[in-house]
Design an enzyme around this catalytic site. Structure first.
Site, PDB file in Angstrom:
ATOM      1  N   ASP A  30      -0.294 -46.739  -1.484  1.00 55.86           N
ATOM      2  CA  ASP A  30      -1.103 -47.809  -2.064  1.00 55.86           C
ATOM      3  C   ASP A  30      -2.506 -47.769  -1.462  1.00 55.86           C
ATOM      4  O   ASP A  30      -2.681 -47.418  -0.293  1.00 55.86           O
ATOM      5  CB  ASP A  30      -0.451 -49.169  -1.792  1.00 55.86           C
ATOM      6  CG  ASP A  30       0.823 -49.369  -2.595  1.00 55.86           C
ATOM      7  OD1 ASP A  30       0.760 -49.235  -3.825  1.00 55.86           O
ATOM      8  OD2 ASP A  30       1.874 -49.645  -1.979  1.00 55.86           O
ATOM      9  N   ASN A 239      38.439 -36.963  -1.499  1.00 53.18           N
ATOM     10  CA  ASN A 239      36.991 -36.794  -1.640  1.00 53.18           C
ATOM     11  C   ASN A 239      36.371 -38.180  -1.847  1.00 53.18           C
ATOM     12  O   ASN A 239      35.398 -38.559  -1.197  1.00 53.18           O
ATOM     13  CB  ASN A 239      36.726 -35.872  -2.816  1.00 53.18           C
ATOM     14  CG  ASN A 239      35.275 -35.486  -3.008  1.00 53.18           C
ATOM     15  OD1 ASN A 239      34.975 -34.488  -3.628  1.00 53.18           O
ATOM     16  ND2 ASN A 239      34.346 -36.269  -2.497  1.00 53.18           N
ATOM     17  N   GLU A 311      33.142 -35.090 -12.940  1.00 51.63           N
ATOM     18  CA  GLU A 311      32.101 -35.965 -12.383  1.00 51.63           C
ATOM     19  C   GLU A 311      30.703 -35.378 -12.469  1.00 51.63           C
ATOM     20  O   GLU A 311      29.708 -36.066 -12.217  1.00 51.63           O
ATOM     21  CB  GLU A 311      32.420 -36.305 -10.918  1.00 51.63           C
ATOM     22  CG  GLU A 311      32.087 -35.217  -9.901  1.00 51.63           C
ATOM     23  CD  GLU A 311      33.216 -34.229  -9.683  1.00 51.63           C
ATOM     24  OE1 GLU A 311      33.189 -33.520  -8.666  1.00 51.63           O
ATOM     25  OE2 GLU A 311      34.113 -34.168 -10.536  1.00 51.63           O
ATOM     26  N   ARG A 360      32.835 -28.722  -3.276  1.00 46.25           N
ATOM     27  CA  ARG A 360      32.782 -30.183  -3.248  1.00 46.25           C
ATOM     28  C   ARG A 360      33.779 -30.756  -2.239  1.00 46.25           C
ATOM     29  O   ARG A 360      33.502 -31.758  -1.574  1.00 46.25           O
ATOM     30  CB  ARG A 360      33.036 -30.724  -4.653  1.00 46.25           C
ATOM     31  CG  ARG A 360      31.969 -30.288  -5.650  1.00 46.25           C
ATOM     32  CD  ARG A 360      32.431 -30.431  -7.109  1.00 46.25           C
ATOM     33  NE  ARG A 360      31.481 -29.818  -8.016  1.00 46.25           N
ATOM     34  CZ  ARG A 360      30.453 -30.438  -8.594  1.00 46.25           C
ATOM     35  NH1 ARG A 360      30.256 -31.721  -8.346  1.00 46.25           N
ATOM     36  NH2 ARG A 360      29.636 -29.810  -9.406  1.00 46.25           N
ATOM     37  N   GLY A 363      32.535 -30.894   1.344  1.00 47.54           N
ATOM     38  CA  GLY A 363      31.500 -31.876   1.667  1.00 47.54           C
ATOM     39  C   GLY A 363      30.098 -31.328   1.583  1.00 47.54           C
ATOM     40  O   GLY A 363      29.132 -32.085   1.519  1.00 47.54           O
ATOM     41  N   ASP A 365      28.244 -29.939  -0.755  1.00 46.38           N
ATOM     42  CA  ASP A 365      27.884 -29.633  -2.138  1.00 46.38           C
ATOM     43  C   ASP A 365      26.428 -30.053  -2.373  1.00 46.38           C
ATOM     44  O   ASP A 365      26.126 -31.227  -2.347  1.00 46.38           O
ATOM     45  CB  ASP A 365      28.827 -30.329  -3.120  1.00 46.38           C
ATOM     46  CG  ASP A 365      29.040 -31.816  -2.804  1.00 46.38           C
ATOM     47  OD1 ASP A 365      28.991 -32.200  -1.622  1.00 46.38           O
ATOM     48  OD2 ASP A 365      29.275 -32.579  -3.746  1.00 46.38           O
ATOM     49  N   GLU A 562      19.293 -40.847   1.866  1.00 43.76           N
ATOM     50  CA  GLU A 562      20.441 -39.953   2.042  1.00 43.76           C
ATOM     51  C   GLU A 562      20.130 -38.709   2.858  1.00 43.76           C
ATOM     52  O   GLU A 562      20.921 -38.289   3.703  1.00 43.76           O
ATOM     53  CB  GLU A 562      20.944 -39.559   0.656  1.00 43.76           C
ATOM     54  CG  GLU A 562      22.089 -38.590   0.625  1.00 43.76           C
ATOM     55  CD  GLU A 562      22.380 -38.091  -0.785  1.00 43.76           C
ATOM     56  OE1 GLU A 562      23.457 -37.521  -0.982  1.00 43.76           O
ATOM     57  OE2 GLU A 562      21.509 -38.253  -1.674  1.00 43.76           O
TER      58      GLU A 562
END
Length: 624
Positions: A30, A239, A311, A360, A363, A365, A562
Site C-alpha cells: 500500500d 490421509n 480429489e 500423496r 505427504g 505432494d 502454508e
C-alpha cells in the site's frame, strides 16, 4: 494509554487512507502516508506510524467489530506489541480456536458449508460411518431430520474396488464421538486451515507439538484419540477423513504423539490403550510383506486406491492423459471419463496412478524426488519414522512395566522392550546399507526396482537425526555437508536447486522442492540437531525460519501461511495449489496448522538473545 474509538468510523477512515490497493489489509504494498492519528475523548493524540503498527490497529478494530462492539478501547501497548510476542499470542489465543473442529451437531454446519461440497452431485453432505460403530451411526441418523446430510454405513470389508465405486459419491468419514454427562459430543481435532477442513494425518502430529506448548493438552490428547478411532475403524491413520482417502495413510508419527501427550498427562491407562493400537498399526499397516514392507526389510509408502484421484482439481491430469486421448482421437475429457469408468484399459496409466496416489500418501505432494517412482522407493524419512516407532515402543513398554523384562501382552503376543530395540537396531543396519551414502555424507532414498540410491538431495536427509537413527559420525557428516547445500536465507529448502533440475512449461515447479521450505522439515531438523548437540546450528536455523515468518507477518498484515520461499524469505511462492493462509480480509483468523506450531516450537527453543534480535527484525545474515 488507551484510546476509545468508534469502530466503523475509524475503520472507514483508516482503510480509506491506508488501504490503497483495496484488499482490506494494510501491507508494504500500500502506498498511503503510513501515518494515522488517534484522538482520545480527553483530546490526547497518538500518531500510529508504519505498516506494522497500522495493520495492528486495523486488526484490533476488526476483531472488536466481529465481537459485535460499536465502540472499543485500543491500547498503545497492543499497537506497539513486539512482533514475535504478538504472533505467538495470536496463535495461542485465536488461531488454534479458529482451526478446531468437531464432528457432532455443533460442528456439522462447518462441514456442510465446506468448499469441497460445492461440487457434490447430491445436495446433501454424505457422512460415512464404520460398519461396527452403531452408536455413531444412530447419532447421525437422528441428525438427518434436522440437517441436509445423508448417512451411509460402510461395508465390513473396505476394498480398493469399493472405494473406487464411491468416488462419485464423496463424503466425510466420522471420527470419535463420546458421551459426556449424558450428551453425545464429538472429540475435537485441529485442521490445517483453508480448504483443508478435515483431520489430516501427519499435519495432526505437528499441530499437536504446538498445542502441547500452548497448554492445550486435552486438544492434543483428542487428536491422538481420533487417530486411535481411525486405526480401529478404518484400519489406518488416514490421509484425511474423506471417503476417497480410505486406501491411503500418511507418514507414521503416532508413537511420537502418544509419547509426548503422556509426558504431560502421566495417564498410564490411556498410554496402554494407545500403545496397543499403535503396535497394531505398525504390524498391520507397515509390516505386511508385499505391501508397505519391501523384500529388503525396509519400508515404502503404497496407496492402494485405483485409478484417478477424485480429489484432484479439474484438469490436473490433462497433460498426462492428452497423448493417450490423441492416439484414440478422443477429447481429454471423454478419455478421462472412459478410463475412470473402466471402459478403457491402460496399464501404463494404472502404474502412473499407483505412484501418484503414493506420493500423496507420503505427504510430500508433490516433488520431483518421488514423482513417477514413489511406490518403488524406500524413503529415508519413512524408515527414520519407523525406527522411532520401534524405539518409542521399547521406551513406553519399559515405563508401563517398570522395566519388567516379561513384556507386554498385546493381542496374544508378548512384546518386550528388548524385542523393539532389536527391531530398531536391525532397521538401522539396513538403513546404513541401503540409505546412507558414506562418500557424500548424506542419506538418500533407495529404489527397490533399480537397486540404486536416488541422488536427489532433499531436506528429508536430516530425518535420521530427528529419530536418533544416525551415528555420531553420520550426524557430523550430515551437518557438515547437508546444511551447506540446503540452508537458505529463511531456513532449509525442500531440496537443492540442482536436484530439482531446470523448470519449463512441461516441467513446472513442485511445491515440496527448491526454493520452498516447509514447517515439518524445519521442526524435525531442529530437534535432530539438538539431539546430537549441534545447538548453535539449531539456533541459526530456528532464527532464519522465525525471522522469515515474522517479517512476512509484519509487512503483510499478520499473514502466516502454508509454505514459504526460503530463498527469497517470502510467502509469495511459485508452486501448484497456491498458498493457504495468504488470502483473508482485515485480520488473519487461522494461520496454518503446522506453521503455527513451528512458530511456537521454534520460539520455545530460541535463546533470549536471539528472541530480542528477532523482535528487532535483525536480518539473519547480520547475525550468523
Amino acid at each position: 494509554m488507551k484510546f476509545k474509538l468508534e469502530i466503523d468510523k475509524v475503520l472507514s477512515q483508516l482503510l480509506s487512507q491506508e488501504d490503497t490497493d483495496g484488499d482490506k489489509k494494510i501491507t508494504i504494498e500500500d502506498i498511503g502516508p503510513k501515518s494515522f492519528q488517534l484522538v482520545s475523548p480527553e483530546g490526547e493524540t497518538y500518531q500510529v506510524s508504519g505498516t506494522y503498527h497500522l495493520s495492528n490497529l486495523l486488526q484490533g478494530l476488526a476483531r472488536a467489530k466481529e465481537n459485535g462492539d460499536i465502540v472499543t478501547e485500543i491500547s498503545i501497548n497492543e499497537i506497539e506489541e513486539l512482533p514475535a510476542n504478538r504472533i505467538s499470542r495470536i496463535i495461542r489465543n485465536y488461531f488454534w480456536a479458529g482451526l478446531t473442529r468437531t464432528m457432532d451437531v455443533a460442528g456439522i454446519k462447518n462441514l456442510i458449508h465446506d468448499s469441497k461440497n460445492e461440487t457434490l452431485i447430491s445436495d446433501k453432505l454424505r457422512v460415512y460411518i464404520p460398519f461396527n460403530d452403531e452408536i455413531v451411526f444412530n447419532y447421525y441418523k437422528e441428525l438427518e431430520s434436522s440437517f441436509p446430510i445423508e448417512v451411509i454405513k460402510l461395508p465390513e470389508s473396505i476394498t480398493p474396488q469399493y472405494v473406487k465405486s464411491i468416488n462419485d459419491k464423496p463424503g466425510i468419514l466420522s471420527l470419535k464421538i463420546e458421551e459426556i454427562n449424558g450428551k453425545m459430543q464429538g472429540v475435537p481435532f485441529v485442521v490445517p486451515g483453508g480448504r483443508f477442513n478435515e483431520m489430516y494425518g501427519w499435519d495432526s502430529y505437528f499441530e499437536s507439538v504446538g498445542l502441547l506448548l500452548d497448554d492445550k493438552v486435552e486438544l492434543a490428547k483428542s487428536m491422538a484419540d481420533n487417530f486411535q478411532y481411525e486405526i480401529e475403524h478404518y484400519g489406518k491413520i488416514l490421509n484425511a477423513n474423506r471417503s476417497y482417502y480410505l486406501t491411503r495413510t500418511q507418514p507414521p508419527l503416532y508413537s511420537s504423539l502418544i509419547r509426548e501427550v503422556f509426558e504431560k498427562t502421566n495417564d498410564k491407562d490411556w498410554l496402554l490403550s494407545h500403545l496397543k493400537t499403535a503396535i497394531k498399526e505398525y504390524e498391520t499397516v507397515w509390516m505386511v510383506e508385499g505391501k508397505r514392507l519391501t523384500p529388503n526389510g525396509l519400508n515404502r509408502f503404497l496407496a492402494e486406491g485405483i485409478g484417478i484421484t477424485p480429489e484432484a482439481e479439474e484438469g490436473h491430469y490433462h497433460a498426462i492423459l492428452k497423448p493417450y486421448a490423441d492416439a484414440m482421437d478422443m477429447t481429454i475429457e471423454a478419455y478421462e471419463k472412459a478410463y475412470a469408468n473402466g471402459e478403457i484399459k491402460n496399464k501404463t496409466l494404472d502404474n502412473y496412478f499407483v505412484h501418484d496416489r503414493t506420493v500423496r500418501e507420503s505427504g510430500h505432494d508433490t516433488s520431483y524426488r518421488i514423482e513417477g517412482n514413489c511406490a518403488d522407493l524406500n524413503l529415508v524419512e519413512l524408515n527414520a519414522m519407523l525406527y522411532k516407532y520401534e524405539n518409542d515402543f521399547a521406551h513406553l513398554i519399559s515405563i508401563l512395566l517398570n522395566n519388567d523384562v516379561e513384556g507386554l501382552n498385546i493381542g496374544n503376543r508378548i512384546y518386550t522392550s528388548d524385542y523393539w530395540i532389536e527391531k530398531a537396531n536391525f532397521r538401522k543396519q539396513l538403513s546404513d546399507k541401503y540409505l546412507w551414502n558414506e562418500d557424500q555424507g548424506l542419506y538418500f532414498d533407495y529404489n527397490t526396482k533399480t537397486s540404486n540410491q536416488s541422488q536427489f538431495v532433499s531436506a528429508t536427509t536430516f530425518t535420521p537425526l530427528w529419530s536418533s537413527m544416525a551415528s555420531e559420525d553420520q550426524a557430523k557428516n550430515l551437518v557438515k555437508k547437508g546444511l551447506s547445500i540446503l540452508k537458505e536465507k529463511g531456513g532449509i529448502a525442500g531440496s537443492t536447486e540442482e536436484s530439482r533440475g531446470k523448470l519449463s512449461d512441461e516441467r513446472p515447479p513442485r511445491q515440496w522442492d527448491y526454493p520452498n521450505g516447509w514447517a515439518p522439515h524445519q521442526m524435525m531438523i531442529w530437534k535432530g540437531l539438538i539431539n546430537y548437540g549441534y545447538l548453535n546450528e539449531a539456533q541459526e536455523l530456528i532464527y532464519r525460519w522465525l525471522y522469515m515468518i515474522t517479517k512476512c507477518a509484519v509487512d503483510y498484515n499478520g499473514t502466516i501461511c502454508e509454505k514459504y520461499d526460503v530463498v527469497k524469505a517470502s510467502h509469495k511462492v511459485d508452486a501448484e495449489y497456491g498458498n493457504v493462509g495468504a488470502q483473508f480480509e482485515y485480520l488473519p483468523r487461522e494461520g496454518f496448522g503446522w506453521m503455527n506450531a513451528s512458530y511456537q516450537y521454534g520460539l520455545s527453543i530460541l535463546n533470549s538473545e536471539n528472541i530480542f534480535k528477532l523482535n528487532q527484525l535483525i536480518e539473519p545474515d547480520q547475525i550468523f
